[in-house]
Design a protein around this motif. Structure first.
Motif, short mmCIF file in Angstrom:
data_model
loop_
_atom_site.label_atom_id
_atom_site.label_comp_id
_atom_site.label_asym_id
_atom_site.label_seq_id
_atom_site.Cartn_x
_atom_site.Cartn_y
_atom_site.Cartn_z
N LEU A 190 -38.36 7.61 -46.38
CA LEU A 190 -37.71 6.58 -46.80
C LEU A 190 -37.87 5.49 -45.77
N PRO A 191 -38.05 4.16 -45.89
CA PRO A 191 -38.08 2.97 -44.97
C PRO A 191 -36.69 2.95 -43.69
N TYR A 192 -37.09 2.68 -42.68
CA TYR A 192 -36.09 2.75 -41.64
C TYR A 192 -35.50 1.29 -41.50
N THR A 193 -34.59 1.14 -42.66
CA THR A 193 -34.05 0.01 -42.53
C THR A 193 -32.67 0.21 -43.03
N ALA A 194 -31.58 -0.62 -42.66
CA ALA A 194 -30.20 -0.26 -43.01
C ALA A 194 -29.25 -1.55 -42.67
N SER A 195 -28.41 -1.60 -43.42
CA SER A 195 -27.19 -2.71 -43.18
C SER A 195 -26.06 -2.22 -43.67
N THR A 196 -24.85 -2.97 -42.91
CA THR A 196 -23.61 -2.42 -43.46
C THR A 196 -23.24 -2.73 -44.86
N SER A 197 -23.80 -3.39 -45.44
CA SER A 197 -23.85 -3.66 -46.97
C SER A 197 -24.17 -2.38 -47.83
N ASN A 198 -25.29 -1.86 -47.39
CA ASN A 198 -25.60 -0.71 -48.40
C ASN A 198 -25.15 0.46 -47.89
N ILE A 199 -24.19 0.76 -47.13
CA ILE A 199 -23.69 2.19 -46.78
C ILE A 199 -22.16 2.06 -46.73
N GLN A 200 -21.57 1.11 -47.28
CA GLN A 200 -20.29 0.85 -47.26
C GLN A 200 -19.32 1.69 -48.03
N ASP A 201 -20.00 2.33 -49.13
CA ASP A 201 -19.13 3.25 -49.68
C ASP A 201 -18.24 4.28 -49.08
N LYS A 202 -17.01 4.47 -49.41
CA LYS A 202 -16.01 5.09 -48.20
C LYS A 202 -16.55 6.81 -48.00
N LEU A 207 -26.93 18.52 -38.16
CA LEU A 207 -27.24 17.62 -38.64
C LEU A 207 -26.02 16.42 -38.17
N SER A 208 -24.98 17.04 -38.03
CA SER A 208 -23.96 16.10 -37.62
C SER A 208 -23.95 15.59 -36.36
N GLU A 209 -24.86 16.56 -35.22
CA GLU A 209 -25.08 15.71 -33.96
C GLU A 209 -26.10 14.69 -34.21
N ILE A 210 -27.25 14.84 -34.99
CA ILE A 210 -28.26 13.93 -35.15
C ILE A 210 -27.45 12.62 -35.67
N LEU A 211 -26.68 12.46 -36.82
CA LEU A 211 -25.83 11.51 -37.31
C LEU A 211 -25.11 10.81 -36.47
N THR A 212 -24.38 11.37 -35.68
CA THR A 212 -23.32 10.87 -34.72
C THR A 212 -23.62 10.53 -33.49
N GLY A 213 -24.58 11.41 -32.77
CA GLY A 213 -24.88 11.53 -31.28
C GLY A 213 -23.92 12.06 -30.43
N ARG A 214 -22.89 12.94 -31.15
CA ARG A 214 -22.00 13.72 -30.41
C ARG A 214 -22.46 14.87 -30.29
N LYS A 215 -21.82 15.68 -29.18
CA LYS A 215 -21.91 16.93 -28.89
C LYS A 215 -20.86 17.81 -29.71
N PRO A 216 -21.17 19.03 -29.97
CA PRO A 216 -20.13 19.82 -30.87
C PRO A 216 -18.83 19.88 -30.01
N TYR A 217 -18.75 19.91 -28.75
CA TYR A 217 -17.41 20.09 -28.30
C TYR A 217 -17.08 18.76 -27.32
N ASP A 218 -17.45 17.69 -27.80
CA ASP A 218 -16.91 16.59 -27.36
C ASP A 218 -15.79 15.92 -28.19
N PHE A 219 -14.63 15.83 -27.67
CA PHE A 219 -13.36 15.46 -28.22
C PHE A 219 -13.43 13.69 -28.20
N THR A 220 -13.04 13.50 -29.73
CA THR A 220 -12.67 12.20 -30.23
C THR A 220 -11.41 11.59 -29.71
N GLN A 266 -31.76 0.88 -37.28
CA GLN A 266 -33.17 1.38 -37.36
C GLN A 266 -33.17 2.61 -38.10
N PHE A 267 -32.55 2.69 -39.29
CA PHE A 267 -32.33 3.79 -39.95
C PHE A 267 -32.36 3.63 -41.55
N SER A 268 -32.63 4.79 -42.34
CA SER A 268 -32.60 4.46 -43.74
C SER A 268 -31.26 4.64 -44.15
#
Length: 592
Positions: free
Chosen positions: A576-588, A492-505, A536-538
């Motif tokens: 769920l519809p594939y729409t998103a904006s920075t305003s509706n997911i700003q909660d920390k 799930l984390s890979e799907i959300l972030t687009g990162r591989k498990p062993y990629d360093f930040t 393009q995501f919910s």
């Protein structure tokens, strides 16, 4: 002096009748403009009529100190303008009625020298109180009242008195009924008001205390695991020092009597031993978190010849560093490089049973060969999210007898998110009595060598030949369903972030550490999402998925959901519809 005639009371704004031989007062004098009434030091005054204060609507200051009254009249609690109430040394007074909470304007309440041994919860309603003076010093000849007292100050009372500037608690050193004290002091300077800790007898009788010193601001998300909150609670004498600066002498003095020490978000100390090894002789539990300047826990080199001259020579010869310590938990330490620096003194850390090191990005050295020799009592080791640890043991090419086993009482080892780990113990034979080993996200650890982990095969273990390479690899005597749940959390984390498990930040974190860091640092969820998705995501779906991933990635298998629950949660987001904006997911924290 005789009291004025009843007809005269109504004209006075101030009446002073102290140090007389008054035995009684008028029933209900009318005093519409009276502001100040002093009746103190009337040693023969035993009763005040229930209606005495009924007609004193403006009274602001009342002094009944050193009278022989046994109770407070009902009418006193109707004095809506009363600001100062003095009951000092009313030695017959043993009960403070709950109606005290009705005196909403009260700023000073002085009960020093009374027989009041417990406060009603209603004291918390006196939110304008700036001065509170108490005595918990019952005299021997006062019967069994003091022996029955339980909570002297109800929990939450002092924290509700936000305007309180002066608190005085008089305690009799001979009184063995006072055994527990809990205090929050926002500044170290307040600690100096407590003289008890310089009195050996009081310290011995006060069997339980919990002090929190420093600015204890609440945060949306704490890095401290919940189980550690309970851990610090179970120790009888705990000191928590929060957001501190330097090493105040008052903290050092209190530390001498503490069995648990929590150092939280200290700003500039570089090692725990700066607080004085000699001040931690009774310490059994130590938790250190988010102290970004600490580079070493114990500096065995800090006592040079000059320092030693200040310590009695015989004491130095037998000095053991943290010999009583049983539990050491270290988390989120940006600069920590090693546990112990310098040659360990024999017996140092010899009673340590549990050691946990979590999110220490600069940590390279955990155990040296000399330190291992002291750790026969160690039963549990947890190392998590420490990207530069290559082995649990750092040792030079020192010949060791093949029959020598270290960590003889070790029962559990947990290794999580250690990308550079290539060896458990650098070839040393350890943990002959190991019962459980958990390994997650350690891609370079080929396999636990039987030359290192010298225990018998774990009961019921099922070992897959490629197990160590699996995302979410977990050996806990067997491969469990909850191991698969952890692995799905990584997916799930890979799907959300687009990162591989062993990629360093950029911060040197792997994927799991990156997701957890996002939550702990209260970043916007939008920062976590794979930028290639655009909008393009919910937004709601992303929030739900993020929260689900965090639950799946819990280190405690019992805290992870079952896959059946995971499936039900995923069903709620598929349409769920594939729409998103920075305003509706700003909660920390990823919540709406």
């Amino acid at each position: 002096m005789e009291p004025p005639e009843v007809t005269q009371w109504q004209t006075y704004t101030e009446i002073y009748l102290m140090e007389n031989r008054l035995t009684e007062l008028p029933q209900d004098p009318r005093c519409p403009v009276l502001l100040v009434l002093f009746l103190n030091r009337n040693y023969k005054l035993r009763t005040i009529s229930q209606s005495f204060f009924d007609c004193m609507p403006a009274l602001e200051i009342l002094n009944l100190s050193r009278t022989r009254i046994k109770s407070l009249p009902e009418s006193l609690f109707g004095l809506s303008c009363l600001k100062r109430l003095f009951l000092t040394h009313c030695e017959m007074l043993s009960v403070l009625p709950p109606k005290i909470g009705e005196l909403q304007q009260l700023e000073v309440l002085d009960m020093e020298g009374t027989e009041i041994m417990d406060l009603p919860q209603e004291v918390a309603k006196l939110t304008k109180l700036t001065c509170l003076e108490l005595s918990f010093c019952p005299r021997v000849n006062r019967g069994t009242k003091s022996a029955k007292a339980n909570a002297l100050i109800p929990q939450g009372t002092l924290s509700a008195l936000s305007q309180l500037e002066e608190l005085s608690i008089d305690v009799n050193p001979e009184d063995e009924s006072l055994d527990t004290l809990k205090m929050y002091l926002p500044r170290v300077e307040h600690l100096r008001k407590f003289k008890w800790f310089g009195t050996f007898k009081v310290c011995r009788l006060l069997s339980h205390f919990k002090f929190i010193v420093g600015s204890h601001d609440e945060r949306i998300m704490s890095c401290l695991p919940v189980d550690l909150e309970f851990e610090i609670e179970r120790w009888d004498r705990s000191l928590k020092y929060v957001n501190g600066v330097g090493v105040p002498i008052d903290i050092q003095k209190m530390l001498r009597h503490a069995t648990a020490f929590f150092l939280d978000r200290h700003t500039d100390v570089t090692k725990l031993s700066d607080f004085g090894i000699e001040n931690m002789e009774q310490l059994k539990c130590c938790i250190i978190g988010e102290c970004n300047e600490i580079r070493v826990i114990i500096d065995g080199t800090m006592y040079d010849e000059t320092d030693r001259s200040e310590i009695v020579s015989e004491t130095w010869d037998y000095m053991r560093f943290l010999e009583s310590l049983e539990y050491l938990y270290v988390y989120h330490m940006k600069s920590l490089r090693c546990i112990y620096e310098g040659p360990p003194r024999r017996g140092s850390l010899s009673h340590l049973k549990c050691l946990a090191l979590v999110t220490c990005p600069q940590l390279t050295t955990i155990f040296t060969l000399d330190l291992l020799k002291n750790l026969d009592s160690l039963e549990e080791l947890k190392v998590e999210d420490c990207p530069h640890v290559s082995s649990l043991v750092t040792c030079e090419d020192t010949p060791i007898d093949d029959s020598t086993h270290f960590l003889a009482n070790m029962k559990r080892i947990s290794l999580f998110s250690l990308p550079e780990l290539i060896s458990i113990s650098s070839g040393l034979r350890i943990a002959p009595n190991l019962e459980r080993m958990s390994i997650i996200d350690c891609p370079n650890l080929k396999s636990p060598s039987p030359d290192e982990i010298c225990c018998s095969p774990l009961t019921g273990a099922k070992v897959h030949p490629n197990l160590v390479k699996l995302i979410g690899y977990c050996v806990e005597g067997c491969i469990s369903v909850k191991s698969d749940v952890y692995s799905f959390g990584v997916v799930l984390s890979e799907i959300l972030t687009g990162r591989k498990p062993y990629d360093f930040t950029d911060d040197g974190l792997l994927l799991v550490g990156y997701v957890r860091s996002h939550l702990e640092k209260e970043r916007s969820l939008y920062e976590l999402i794979d930028s290639r998705l655009g909008n393009q995501f919910s937004g709601k779906g992303a929030q739900i998925t993020f929260q689900l991933a965090v639950r799946c990635l819990q280190m405690d298998p019992d805290a992870r959901p079952w896959m059946s629950e995971v499936v039900e949660v995923l069903k709620t987001i598929q349409d769920l519809p594939y729409t998103a904006s920075t305003s509706n997911i700003q909660d920390k924290t990823g919540k709406r």
